[in-house]
Design a protein around this motif. Sequence first.
Motif, PDB file in Angstrom:
ATOM      1  N   UNK A 192      -8.888  48.700 -28.651  1.00 20.02           N
ATOM      2  CA  UNK A 192      -8.340  47.314 -27.855  1.00 20.02           C
ATOM      3  C   UNK A 192      -8.609  46.375 -28.992  1.00 20.02           C
ATOM      4  N   UNK A 193      -9.338  46.110 -29.947  1.00 17.84           N
ATOM      5  CA  UNK A 193      -9.310  45.093 -31.070  1.00 17.84           C
ATOM      6  C   UNK A 193      -8.259  45.164 -31.654  1.00 17.84           C
ATOM      7  N   UNK A 194      -7.790  46.334 -32.196  1.00 14.63           N
ATOM      8  CA  UNK A 194      -6.811  46.198 -33.163  1.00 14.63           C
ATOM      9  C   UNK A 194      -5.262  46.114 -32.318  1.00 14.63           C
ATOM     10  N   UNK A 195      -5.503  46.565 -31.043  1.00 18.79           N
ATOM     11  CA  UNK A 195      -4.143  46.050 -30.221  1.00 18.79           C
ATOM     12  C   UNK A 195      -4.024  44.801 -29.999  1.00 18.79           C
ATOM     13  N   UNK A 196      -4.948  43.964 -29.525  1.00 19.00           N
ATOM     14  CA  UNK A 196      -4.977  42.620 -29.330  1.00 19.00           C
ATOM     15  C   UNK A 196      -4.610  41.534 -30.621  1.00 19.00           C
TER      16      UNK A 196
END
Length: 100
Positions: A55-59
């Motif tokens: 999720x962190x990478x995506x956001x």
Amino acid sequence: MAVTCTSLEHVRENIDRLDRQIVALLAERGSFVSQAARFKKDSDGVKAPQRVEQVISKVRDLAQTLGANPDVTEQVYRAMIAAFIQQELAEHAALVQPTT
């Protein structure tokens, strides 16, 4: 796209408008977090550190694309995810705990 404000009051009105939208989205996200608790086997499944990093990478990528600060976005998401994990842990515990 942000509008050009002509006063501090105008800035604050726009921030308040966005806060209403953000809180509504948090409520919607929270309802999905609550549903997720039903599908997880244990507290490790709730914490899901690998999923957190996805999720962190995506956001961060999304922030870069949309012109937001990726570092600020990551900090906000890490805080939000940590709070939702605590909510989900409590809900998951209530689901697996036998009623007396």
